[in-house]
Scaffold this active site. Sequence first.
Site, PDB file in Angstrom:
ATOM      1  N   TYR A 260      -0.572   4.266  10.678  1.00  0.00           N
ATOM      2  CA  TYR A 260      -0.946   3.281  11.703  1.00  0.00           C
ATOM      3  C   TYR A 260       0.269   3.047  12.598  1.00  0.00           C
ATOM      4  CZ  TYR A 260      -5.134   1.999   9.064  1.00  0.00           C
ATOM      5  OH  TYR A 260      -6.342   2.024   8.429  1.00  0.00           O
TER       6      TYR A 260
ATOM      7  N   ASP B 146      -2.847  -7.367  15.325  1.00  0.00           N
ATOM      8  CA  ASP B 146      -2.096  -6.104  15.366  1.00  0.00           C
ATOM      9  C   ASP B 146      -2.224  -5.435  16.735  1.00  0.00           C
ATOM     10  OD1 ASP B 146      -4.748  -5.512  15.039  1.00  0.00           O
ATOM     11  OD2 ASP B 146      -4.456  -4.010  13.470  1.00  0.00           O
TER      12      ASP B 146
ATOM     13  N   HIS C 137      -0.213   1.141  16.209  1.00  0.00           N
ATOM     14  CA  HIS C 137      -0.456  -0.048  17.048  1.00  0.00           C
ATOM     15  C   HIS C 137       0.616  -0.195  18.120  1.00  0.00           C
ATOM     16  CE1 HIS C 137      -3.665  -1.098  14.356  1.00  0.00           C
ATOM     17  NE2 HIS C 137      -2.845  -1.026  13.332  1.00  0.00           N
TER      18      HIS C 137
ATOM     19  N   ARG D 174       0.846  -1.199   0.000  1.00  0.00           N
ATOM     20  CA  ARG D 174       0.000   0.000   0.000  1.00  0.00           C
ATOM     21  C   ARG D 174       0.885   1.254   0.000  1.00  0.00           C
ATOM     22  NH1 ARG D 174      -3.462  -1.383   5.237  1.00  0.00           N
ATOM     23  NH2 ARG D 174      -1.479  -2.369   5.712  1.00  0.00           N
TER      24      ARG D 174
ATOM     25  N   GLU E  29      -5.289   4.545  13.937  1.00  0.00           N
ATOM     26  CA  GLU E  29      -6.256   3.642  14.589  1.00  0.00           C
ATOM     27  C   GLU E  29      -6.875   4.202  15.865  1.00  0.00           C
ATOM     28  OE1 GLU E  29      -3.016   3.085  14.467  1.00  0.00           O
ATOM     29  OE2 GLU E  29      -2.282   2.503  16.440  1.00  0.00           O
TER      30      GLU E  29
ATOM     31  N   LYS F  65       1.954   1.655   7.282  1.00  0.00           N
ATOM     32  CA  LYS F  65       2.282   0.806   8.430  1.00  0.00           C
ATOM     33  C   LYS F  65       3.164   1.541   9.435  1.00  0.00           C
ATOM     34  CE  LYS F  65       1.061  -2.633   9.296  1.00  0.00           C
ATOM     35  NZ  LYS F  65      -0.231  -2.944   9.965  1.00  0.00           N
TER      36      LYS F  65
END
Length: 370
Positions: free
Chosen positions: A94, A270, A96, A15, A118, A75
């Site tokens: 993101y 995740d 996480h 992506r 997120e 990511k």
Amino acid sequence: MRVGVPREIKSQEYRVGLTPGAVREYVAAGHEVLVETGAGDGINAADEVYGRAGAKIAASAAEVFSAAEMIVKVKEPQEEEWKRLRPGQILFTYLHLAPDPRQTKGLMESGVSAIAYETVTDARGHLPLLAPMSEVAGRLAIEAAGQSLKRFNGGRGILIGGVPGVPPARVVVLGGGVVGTHAARMAAGLGAEVSVLDRSLPRLRELDELFEGRVRTRYSSLATIEEEVFSADVVIGAVLVPGASAPKLVTRDMLKQMKRGAVVVDVAIDQGGCFETSHATTHAHPVYEVDGVIHYCVANMPGSVPLTSSHALNNATLPFGLALAARGLKAVLEDPHLKNGLNVHRGVITHPAVAKSLGLPFRHAEEVVV
Ligand SMILES: NC(=O)c1ccc[n+]([C@@H]2O[C@H](COP(=O)([O-])OP(=O)(O)OC[C@H]3O[C@@H](n4cnc5c(N)ncnc54)[C@H](O)[C@@H]3O)[C@@H](O)[C@H]2O)c1
């Protein structure tokens, strides 16, 4: 503002943080966009396409990280990336962090202001930047389960939908949020027998109406989880406590009582996963087996369908990214939903659940962002 888009370097991640269409919007709003060469290869967007959208092409990640005031990615930064971040720079991606103390330490040491997709919220208390990827991952989860159920992959040798005269697979979905709903929709569409378990009664009511009885809804308790999981052919892990590590709903002991060749797809991996026996896998080696149960625990499932995923993600991130580009960190203080996204700022944790999960001190964004 000068916005930078590096090429994603996580294993099998195709992506891209900004699509050419999104670049056009930033450029039209008066911003400069620097895209690393090859960043769009995974979605068939060559450097020339980005050039036509108004981006400048950078020869290396180092150039993007050093020139940009805001980095837009997909990511969480990998170690070589977080070492390139600096104080005063915004990272929008993101993260996480709850299950990832190493990355958290790296980001804190860098001094960057890191906004996690997120944990950004909307007026209904939902997570609008997680939702598009959750839609993709939920739908993919059933494809992954179907693949793993095949005998030569170690599975029970069951066709999810069965055939006339032979029953379909029993699919149990733990967590009826976005991932869970889309997984249930795909499974029910294929003809599976589907149960969805959730802790939220309002959510169970919504699901009951949505599926018009086609899917069983059950309140999630120790007893119902055991009952459902022991008779399942497929269990999808889709629970989320925002910003926190996922609760371990299925223990190693429970696994022993599951059917041999059953498949668990732990989409919540995740956030640490909701099966005690889960550990993150990659698209290159997506599955492993414990006690005869096949585990699929890919942490970046939407990365395997980058064209769909990049467009779905950009549709959601664009307004927030444009606000950050226009107003910098003032946008965070002005918008409570974007403020919920700020996880780390100049070495301190600014999200309460992330701080709690990692046992680190928490500071309110308004105390530290000036
Ligand atoms: N692996 C991947 O590639 C990938 C991609 C997208 C999302 N995800 C992850 O999937 C998870 C779910 O995301 P989502 O968008 O569906 O979240 P969501 O907030 O929409 O849904 C989570 C649901 O879990 C429920 N829940 C919480 N505790 C529970 C419990 N003890 N028992 C049953 N249900 C419980 C909540 O009530 C909620 O309905 C997240 O961890 C997310 O990060 C992973």
